[in-house]
Structure formats: structure tokens, C-alpha cells
Write a protein that holds these residues in place. Sequence first.
Motif, PDB file in Angstrom:
ATOM      1  N   ASP A  66      -9.779   4.282   8.708  1.00 44.97           N
ATOM      2  CA  ASP A  66      -9.421   4.419   7.294  1.00 44.97           C
ATOM      3  C   ASP A  66      -7.903   4.418   7.101  1.00 44.97           C
ATOM      4  O   ASP A  66      -7.395   3.813   6.155  1.00 44.97           O
ATOM      5  N   GLU A  67      -7.179   5.076   7.973  1.00 52.59           N
ATOM      6  CA  GLU A  67      -5.712   5.094   7.878  1.00 52.59           C
ATOM      7  C   GLU A  67      -5.145   3.700   8.120  1.00 52.59           C
ATOM      8  O   GLU A  67      -4.202   3.284   7.439  1.00 52.59           O
ATOM      9  N   GLU A  68      -5.686   2.992   9.073  1.00 54.65           N
ATOM     10  CA  GLU A  68      -5.211   1.639   9.362  1.00 54.65           C
ATOM     11  C   GLU A  68      -5.435   0.719   8.162  1.00 54.65           C
ATOM     12  O   GLU A  68      -4.571  -0.081   7.815  1.00 54.65           O
ATOM     13  N   LEU A  69      -6.564   0.861   7.490  1.00 58.78           N
ATOM     14  CA  LEU A  69      -6.856   0.009   6.342  1.00 58.78           C
ATOM     15  C   LEU A  69      -5.957   0.301   5.145  1.00 58.78           C
ATOM     16  O   LEU A  69      -5.769  -0.559   4.282  1.00 58.78           O
ATOM     17  N   LYS A  70      -5.337   1.473   5.109  1.00 56.92           N
ATOM     18  CA  LYS A  70      -4.382   1.790   4.042  1.00 56.92           C
ATOM     19  C   LYS A  70      -3.134   0.922   4.137  1.00 56.92           C
ATOM     20  O   LYS A  70      -2.376   0.805   3.179  1.00 56.92           O
ATOM     21  N   ARG A  71      -2.919   0.289   5.276  1.00 56.51           N
ATOM     22  CA  ARG A  71      -1.755  -0.576   5.482  1.00 56.51           C
ATOM     23  C   ARG A  71      -1.964  -1.971   4.900  1.00 56.51           C
ATOM     24  O   ARG A  71      -1.040  -2.786   4.864  1.00 56.51           O
ATOM     25  N   ARG A 124     -18.652  -0.975   5.145  1.00 61.23           N
ATOM     26  CA  ARG A 124     -17.316  -1.367   4.689  1.00 61.23           C
ATOM     27  C   ARG A 124     -17.407  -2.552   3.726  1.00 61.23           C
ATOM     28  O   ARG A 124     -16.629  -2.647   2.778  1.00 61.23           O
ATOM     29  N   GLU A 136     -14.144  -3.267   1.310  1.00 59.20           N
ATOM     30  CA  GLU A 136     -13.006  -3.319   2.234  1.00 59.20           C
ATOM     31  C   GLU A 136     -12.899  -4.663   2.952  1.00 59.20           C
ATOM     32  O   GLU A 136     -11.786  -5.150   3.175  1.00 59.20           O
ATOM     33  N   SER A 146     -11.432  -7.127   0.570  1.00 57.28           N
ATOM     34  CA  SER A 146     -10.013  -6.839   0.377  1.00 57.28           C
ATOM     35  C   SER A 146      -9.166  -7.459   1.484  1.00 57.28           C
ATOM     36  O   SER A 146      -8.095  -8.008   1.217  1.00 57.28           O
TER      37      SER A 146
END
Length: 73
Positions: A17-22, A52, A57, A60
Amino acid sequence: MKYNYGDYLISEPVNYDEELKRLPGADYDLCCALFSMVLREDHFNNGTFAKRNEAGEILSILDRMLLLLSGNK
């Protein structure tokens, strides 16, 4: 597919989830790495790709890749 996708990630162990915030600022290579990451996530945790995808996601990531390929950033 980026077989060395881990080289592009900043979390260890991988925090998906943190990686996808990038994604909003990602270049094309990072987008490929993120897509590879979610494919590999599903390999180890069957069903996460579908979840996902339902959350939007996957689309996206693909939309960002298309935007970059069109020359827009």
C-alpha cells in the motif's frame, strides 16, 4: 514485467500500500515495477490482484503508464 522490481521499491519488507502511494509521481519504469509488484503479490497471496483490481489500483497503474507514454506527465 520488471524482474528486478525490488530495486525500485523503498520499503523492506515490501509494504504494498505504501509503494502504491508513489504512483502519482512515478515514471514509466516505476510503474512497471509497481505492476510487477502486484503480480508477484498475487502469486504469494492468491486473490490480491482481483481485490486490487476491484479497488481500481490496477487501472490506476495502467492509466499512469498510458499518460506517460502519451508524453503527458
